[in-house]
Write a protein that holds these residues in place. Structure first.
Motif, PDB file in Angstrom:
ATOM      1  N   PRO A 109       0.834  -1.210   0.000  1.00  0.00           N
ATOM      2  CA  PRO A 109       0.000   0.000   0.000  1.00  0.00           C
ATOM      3  C   PRO A 109       0.870   1.262   0.000  1.00  0.00           C
ATOM      4  O   PRO A 109       1.926   1.279   0.631  1.00  0.00           O
ATOM      5  CB  PRO A 109      -0.781  -0.110   1.315  1.00  0.00           C
ATOM      6  N   ASP A 110       0.396   2.269  -0.712  1.00  0.00           N
ATOM      7  CA  ASP A 110       1.027   3.593  -0.778  1.00  0.00           C
ATOM      8  C   ASP A 110       2.312   3.657  -1.610  1.00  0.00           C
ATOM      9  O   ASP A 110       2.967   4.689  -1.638  1.00  0.00           O
ATOM     10  CB  ASP A 110       1.302   4.178   0.620  1.00  0.00           C
ATOM     11  N   GLY A 135      -4.346   2.819  -8.309  1.00  0.00           N
ATOM     12  CA  GLY A 135      -4.896   3.676  -7.266  1.00  0.00           C
ATOM     13  C   GLY A 135      -4.901   5.108  -7.756  1.00  0.00           C
ATOM     14  O   GLY A 135      -4.612   5.353  -8.942  1.00  0.00           O
ATOM     15  N   THR A 152      -0.545   6.302  -6.662  1.00  0.00           N
ATOM     16  CA  THR A 152      -0.175   5.712  -5.382  1.00  0.00           C
ATOM     17  C   THR A 152      -0.981   4.442  -5.208  1.00  0.00           C
ATOM     18  O   THR A 152      -2.197   4.441  -5.429  1.00  0.00           O
ATOM     19  CB  THR A 152      -0.509   6.695  -4.234  1.00  0.00           C
ATOM     20  N   ASP A 154      -3.268   1.728  -4.059  1.00  0.00           N
ATOM     21  CA  ASP A 154      -4.384   1.558  -3.142  1.00  0.00           C
ATOM     22  C   ASP A 154      -4.854   0.125  -3.315  1.00  0.00           C
ATOM     23  O   ASP A 154      -5.342  -0.245  -4.387  1.00  0.00           O
ATOM     24  CB  ASP A 154      -5.494   2.552  -3.504  1.00  0.00           C
ATOM     25  N   ARG A 156      -7.292  -1.462  -2.529  1.00  0.00           N
ATOM     26  CA  ARG A 156      -8.722  -1.746  -2.755  1.00  0.00           C
ATOM     27  C   ARG A 156      -9.064  -1.828  -4.241  1.00  0.00           C
ATOM     28  O   ARG A 156     -10.135  -2.264  -4.608  1.00  0.00           O
ATOM     29  CB  ARG A 156      -9.591  -0.686  -2.072  1.00  0.00           C
TER      30      ARG A 156
END
Ligand code: SAM
Length: 331
Positions: A109-110, A135, A152, A154, A156
């Protein structure tokens, strides 16, 4: 004259220093190694092009830099543990969708993901594709005549794996269709090369029509070679066949083939060039046995009929339309 780096490479490196100043960096589809050489020590390569891999190796050696590990597509990207991803925007949206879909699940993530290109090639559709796979994404202001897309990760979001964006994967090229119309039965046991095979349309058709023929599929694109291999397996063909990523016919011995089928590329990245086709003709003349034939199709305006007699004693027109010409060049 092709230059091995441009403002987009420079801009990517500047942005990387801002967003991920330390840690390993995954470099995607580096054209000639400009990004990976500058990042040597931090870089891990993931790419489609065998020529890109060779150029990287050469440029690392020239600059006395250590090796950069390099993984060919369609193997998954070595994204685990990377601080950032940088890459050149691929030439097609299909390819961008393929590689961002493959990339997304490997990233923490990120993780920042940066793609760059000359400003005129950075389209809204590319921003949307990256946003959908990775993302939140936005394009940056222009600098060095280039623009970046910064995303970035993400976790999800993440689409299903997409088509690989290989030439000829979704439909038969019109020129290739004309070549296949012109192609008669081949001698028993012929050794046939599909040169610049893309998704393998020419070699697959030759194999289907000539069960005793053996086939070599080659392309400088690892994804193309993988697609040809997959399609050959799916077609249930029993011909002996090999699939090799290489520059033209670099690893093929002299006087070892009977027929070479070829629809040469006339783009290298965004540049239009006849150089690759000329290289293919020279190498075909080397690799064919005496009496062997190169069957080649091209847009009429490319003038292959004027070039082939430099390397082959006999060149005949096998088919032609307003737009395409199929030529048979005998060794
Ligand atoms: C016009 S496409 C033809 C694809 C396929 N033969 C067909 O008819 O659908 C040209 C192919 O040449 C490949 N190619 C470009 N440069 C090459 C090189 N230096 N060595 C081998 N193949 C190359 C491209 O990756 C592309 O797949």
């Amino acid at each position: 004259m092709l230059q091995a780096w441009d403002g987009a490479d420079r801009y990517l490196l500047e942005a990387l220093a801002e967003h991920a100043p330390t840690g390993p960096v995954l470099v995607v589809d580096d054209a000639f190694g400009a990004l990976s050489c500058t990042l040597a020590g931090r870089a891990r390569g993931w790419g489609d092009s065998e020529l890109g891999r060779l150029a990287l190796e050469h440029n690392l050696a020239q600059n006395e830099l250590g090796a950069v590990p390099w993984t060919p597509m369609p193997r998954p990207p070595p994204g685990e543990g990377v601080a950032a991803v940088v890459g050149r925007l691929p030439r097609s949206l299909a390819r961008l969708k393929y590689l961002t879909a493959a990339l997304a699940p490997t990233l923490a993530p990120d993780t920042p993901v940066l793609f760059g290109d000359k400003s005129k090639h950075v389209q809204k559709s590319a921003v949307a594709a990256i946003e959908e796979a990775i993302g939140p994404a936005a394009s940056t202001r222009a600098a060095h005549r280039a623009r970046l897309i910064l995303a970035t990760r993400d976790e999800r979001v993440g689409p299903e794996p997409a088509s690989r964006g290989v030439f000829g994967e979704d439909e038969l090229d019109r020129g290739s269709a004309l070549l296949l119309e012109a192609l008669g039965p081949l001698p028993e046991g012929a050794e046939v090369i599909d040169l610049g095979c893309g998704a393998g349309a020419l070699g697959l058709a030759a194999a289907k029509r000539n069960p005793s023929a053996s086939l070599l599929f080659c392309d400088e694109s690892h994804l193309a070679v993988a697609s040809a291999r997959d399609r050959f397996a799916a077609a249930g063909l029993t011909n002996p066949a090999r699939f090799v990523a290489q520059d033209v016919l670099a690893d093929v011995p002299d006087a070892s083939a009977d027929v070479i089928l070829c629809n040469p590329p006339f783009h290298q990245g965004q540049a239009i060039t006849r150089r690759v086709a000329a290289h293919m003709f020279v190498e075909s003349a080397r690799v064919l046995r005496p009496g062997g034939m190169l069957i080649v199709v091209g847009n009429r305006h490319l003038g292959y009929h004027a070039r082939l007699p430099r390397y082959f004693p006999r060149v005949q027109v096998m088919r032609s339309t307003k737009r395409f010409v199929v030529l048979g060049a005998t060794r």
